[in-house]
Each structure stands twice: as C-alpha cells, then as structure tokens.
Design an enzyme around this catalytic site. Structure first.
Site, PDB file in Angstrom:
ATOM      1  N   ASP A   9      80.257  76.374  63.336  1.00 43.03           N
ATOM      2  CA  ASP A   9      81.602  76.399  62.764  1.00 43.03           C
ATOM      3  C   ASP A   9      81.497  76.113  61.268  1.00 43.03           C
ATOM      4  O   ASP A   9      80.395  76.052  60.701  1.00 43.03           O
ATOM      5  CB  ASP A   9      82.556  75.450  63.513  1.00 43.03           C
ATOM      6  CG  ASP A   9      82.311  73.975  63.187  1.00 43.03           C
ATOM      7  OD1 ASP A   9      81.332  73.663  62.460  1.00 43.03           O
ATOM      8  OD2 ASP A   9      83.088  73.134  63.662  1.00 43.03           O
ATOM      9  N   HIS A  10      82.664  75.931  60.634  1.00 41.79           N
ATOM     10  CA  HIS A  10      82.713  75.760  59.171  1.00 41.79           C
ATOM     11  C   HIS A  10      81.975  74.515  58.687  1.00 41.79           C
ATOM     12  O   HIS A  10      81.543  74.471  57.543  1.00 41.79           O
ATOM     13  CB  HIS A  10      84.173  75.702  58.714  1.00 41.79           C
ATOM     14  CG  HIS A  10      84.948  74.607  59.399  1.00 41.79           C
ATOM     15  ND1 HIS A  10      85.428  74.759  60.682  1.00 41.79           N
ATOM     16  CD2 HIS A  10      85.274  73.356  59.011  1.00 41.79           C
ATOM     17  CE1 HIS A  10      86.047  73.635  61.033  1.00 41.79           C
ATOM     18  NE2 HIS A  10      85.961  72.776  60.046  1.00 41.79           N
ATOM     19  N   CYS A  66      77.794  72.333  64.996  1.00 36.25           N
ATOM     20  CA  CYS A  66      79.130  72.058  64.457  1.00 36.25           C
ATOM     21  C   CYS A  66      79.019  70.746  63.665  1.00 36.25           C
ATOM     22  O   CYS A  66      77.932  70.384  63.233  1.00 36.25           O
ATOM     23  CB  CYS A  66      80.187  72.024  65.561  1.00 36.25           C
ATOM     24  SG  CYS A  66      80.028  70.689  66.772  1.00 36.25           S
ATOM     25  N   GLY A  67      80.117  70.046  63.466  1.00 36.74           N
ATOM     26  CA  GLY A  67      80.055  68.814  62.688  1.00 36.74           C
ATOM     27  C   GLY A  67      79.239  67.743  63.388  1.00 36.74           C
ATOM     28  O   GLY A  67      78.386  67.094  62.783  1.00 36.74           O
ATOM     29  N   THR A  68      79.516  67.546  64.680  1.00 33.55           N
ATOM     30  CA  THR A  68      78.809  66.519  65.454  1.00 33.55           C
ATOM     31  C   THR A  68      77.791  67.106  66.429  1.00 33.55           C
ATOM     32  O   THR A  68      76.948  66.369  66.949  1.00 33.55           O
ATOM     33  CB  THR A  68      79.811  65.721  66.303  1.00 33.55           C
ATOM     34  OG1 THR A  68      80.501  66.644  67.163  1.00 33.55           O
ATOM     35  CG2 THR A  68      80.817  64.978  65.426  1.00 33.55           C
ATOM     36  N   GLY A  69      77.925  68.374  66.743  1.00 34.14           N
ATOM     37  CA  GLY A  69      77.127  68.986  67.816  1.00 34.14           C
ATOM     38  C   GLY A  69      77.769  68.806  69.179  1.00 34.14           C
ATOM     39  O   GLY A  69      77.337  69.424  70.159  1.00 34.14           O
ATOM     40  N   GLY A  71      81.332  69.039  70.172  1.00 36.27           N
ATOM     41  CA  GLY A  71      82.342  70.017  70.588  1.00 36.27           C
ATOM     42  C   GLY A  71      81.722  71.348  70.967  1.00 36.27           C
ATOM     43  O   GLY A  71      82.069  71.944  72.000  1.00 36.27           O
ATOM     44  N   HIS A  99      62.331  68.618  81.062  1.00 35.36           N
ATOM     45  CA  HIS A  99      62.917  68.127  82.315  1.00 35.36           C
ATOM     46  C   HIS A  99      64.213  68.823  82.704  1.00 35.36           C
ATOM     47  O   HIS A  99      64.527  68.908  83.895  1.00 35.36           O
ATOM     48  CB  HIS A  99      63.186  66.624  82.209  1.00 35.36           C
ATOM     49  CG  HIS A  99      61.931  65.795  82.260  1.00 35.36           C
ATOM     50  ND1 HIS A  99      61.938  64.423  82.388  1.00 35.36           N
ATOM     51  CD2 HIS A  99      60.618  66.162  82.209  1.00 35.36           C
ATOM     52  CE1 HIS A  99      60.689  63.965  82.427  1.00 35.36           C
ATOM     53  NE2 HIS A  99      59.867  65.001  82.299  1.00 35.36           N
ATOM     54  N   ASN A 100      64.994  69.264  81.743  1.00 34.86           N
ATOM     55  CA  ASN A 100      66.330  69.808  82.056  1.00 34.86           C
ATOM     56  C   ASN A 100      66.426  71.309  81.858  1.00 34.86           C
ATOM     57  O   ASN A 100      67.467  71.894  82.119  1.00 34.86           O
ATOM     58  CB  ASN A 100      67.401  69.117  81.192  1.00 34.86           C
ATOM     59  CG  ASN A 100      67.225  67.621  81.107  1.00 34.86           C
ATOM     60  OD1 ASN A 100      67.018  67.068  80.023  1.00 34.86           O
ATOM     61  ND2 ASN A 100      67.277  66.950  82.233  1.00 34.86           N
ATOM     62  N   HIS A 134      61.614  68.645  88.661  1.00 33.30           N
ATOM     63  CA  HIS A 134      62.694  68.897  87.699  1.00 33.30           C
ATOM     64  C   HIS A 134      63.461  70.166  88.045  1.00 33.30           C
ATOM     65  O   HIS A 134      64.648  70.266  87.776  1.00 33.30           O
ATOM     66  CB  HIS A 134      62.125  68.957  86.288  1.00 33.30           C
ATOM     67  CG  HIS A 134      61.391  67.718  85.917  1.00 33.30           C
ATOM     68  ND1 HIS A 134      62.005  66.491  85.830  1.00 33.30           N
ATOM     69  CD2 HIS A 134      60.073  67.500  85.665  1.00 33.30           C
ATOM     70  CE1 HIS A 134      61.106  65.572  85.528  1.00 33.30           C
ATOM     71  NE2 HIS A 134      59.923  66.157  85.421  1.00 33.30           N
ATOM     72  N   ARG A 137      66.163  69.292  90.491  1.00 35.96           N
ATOM     73  CA  ARG A 137      67.299  68.616  89.861  1.00 35.96           C
ATOM     74  C   ARG A 137      68.157  69.601  89.071  1.00 35.96           C
ATOM     75  O   ARG A 137      69.386  69.524  89.075  1.00 35.96           O
ATOM     76  CB  ARG A 137      66.788  67.479  88.965  1.00 35.96           C
ATOM     77  CG  ARG A 137      66.169  66.371  89.800  1.00 35.96           C
ATOM     78  CD  ARG A 137      65.235  65.460  89.042  1.00 35.96           C
ATOM     79  NE  ARG A 137      64.590  64.522  89.964  1.00 35.96           N
ATOM     80  CZ  ARG A 137      63.565  63.755  89.638  1.00 35.96           C
ATOM     81  NH1 ARG A 137      63.060  63.798  88.411  1.00 35.96           N
ATOM     82  NH2 ARG A 137      63.038  62.937  90.525  1.00 35.96           N
TER      83      ARG A 137
HETATM   84  C1  RB5 Z   1      85.444  70.185  62.734  1.00 40.18           C
HETATM   85  O1  RB5 Z   1      86.191  69.392  61.876  1.00 40.18           O
HETATM   86  C2  RB5 Z   1      84.757  69.312  63.773  1.00 40.18           C
HETATM   87  O2  RB5 Z   1      85.695  68.796  64.664  1.00 40.18           O
HETATM   88  C3  RB5 Z   1      83.700  70.114  64.506  1.00 40.18           C
HETATM   89  O3  RB5 Z   1      82.773  70.605  63.606  1.00 40.18           O
HETATM   90  C4  RB5 Z   1      82.892  69.357  65.540  1.00 40.18           C
HETATM   91  O4  RB5 Z   1      82.395  68.184  65.015  1.00 40.18           O
HETATM   92  C5  RB5 Z   1      83.538  69.152  66.841  1.00 40.18           C
HETATM   93  O5  RB5 Z   1      82.976  68.574  67.788  1.00 40.18           O
END
Ligand code: RB5
Length: 150
Positions: A9-10, A66-69, A71, A99-100, A134, A137
């Site tokens: 994403d952005h 994404c920002g956190t990975g 979402g 394993h997964n 594995h 599982r």
């Molecule tokens: C975007 O602002 C942010 O929510 C997205 O990149 C991500 O971190 C979502 O999990």
C-alpha cells in the site's frame, strides 16, 4: 522460489521499490501488483492481488508490505490456500517456511528498516518446508479453512 508476486500500500511504496531492486539483482522474476505512488489506498486490494497469484499457482510465493505488515497479512490469509506471515525479524520468517510452509511473506515499512527487510526476505527465500509432522499440522490448518471445523 524463483517467481514472486509483490504488493504494497501507500505506506510501503519506497520499501517495495527497494526490495524489488534487491530481488531483481539476485535474479528473481517479480510481478508487481502494488501501488507505485504514495497516494492513500486500501491495503486489502494489494494483499488480495498478491494472494490470488500465489493461490492460482502463477507465482511461487508472494511478498506483501504495508505500514505494519498486519493488515495486508490478514487480507492475504482470507484467500484459500494462503499462509501469510507478518515478520519483523529473520528467525520467524525462516521458521515460517520450515514449519508452516508459509507462502506469502509480509512486513511493515513503518516497523522495520530496509536492511532488516532484506534480511527477512533472504531468510524466508532460503528456507525450505520440512514436511513430516509439520505437514500434518499444515493439513489441519487447511482443514479448518475448508470445513470451518476440525
Ligand atoms: C495505512 O495507514 C496503514 O493502516 C496500513 O499501511 C497498515 O499498517 C495496516 O495494517
């Protein structure tokens, strides 16, 4: 894995480009399905595109950023056959293959720096699924996905 889908994403456009350059330099073939701009967009769209290419067997695996990975991994995991993992360090990435049998690697551009991201990608791509106990599982995970019960 030689052919990979990559999406973002952005929040992760710059990191996506740097990971693409890194992997192309190592000879990987990439299909880029993420945004190439910093304009706000919805990560499930990119996650779905990566996951679909993997689930359909058009690529060997996927990378989704994404920002956190988080979402984008949640979105990928809604596609049947996908085992997406959000990793912030190489050990988990390696073990998720061993394993997964993870088939989509996710990470967060707002969480880790580019050098850690490269280490995570290397650890994931260099590891092989070990099968054996594995496999049993992973098969149970697939049964939950298919039957919604165990
Ligand atoms: C975007 O602002 C942010 O929510 C997205 O990149 C991500 O971190 C979502 O999990």
């Amino acid at each position: 894995m030689k052919k990979l889908a990559i999406g973002n994403d952005h929040a992760a456009t710059q990191m996506k480009f740097e990971i693409m350059e890194y992997l192309q330099g190592k000879g990987y073939e990439l299909i880029n399905v993420g945004t190439d701009t910093n304009e706000s967009m919805d990560y499930p769209v990119s996650g779905y595109k990566v996951a679909k290419l993997v689930a359909d067997g058009q690529v060997d695996g996927g990378i989704a950023i994404c920002g956190t990975g988080i979402g984008i991994s949640l979105a990928c995991n809604k596609v049947k056959g996908i085992r997406a993992v959000a990793c912030s360090e190489p050990y988990s990435a390696k073990m998720s293959r061993r394993h997964n049998n993870s088939n989509v690697l996710c990470f967060g551009a707002r969480v880790i720096g580019i050098e850690t991201a490269k280490d995570i990608v290397d650890a994931w791509l260099d590891a092989e699924f070990e099968g054996g106990r594995h496999q049993r599982r992973v098969d149970l995970i697939t049964k939950i996905e298919q039957d919604q019960e165990l």
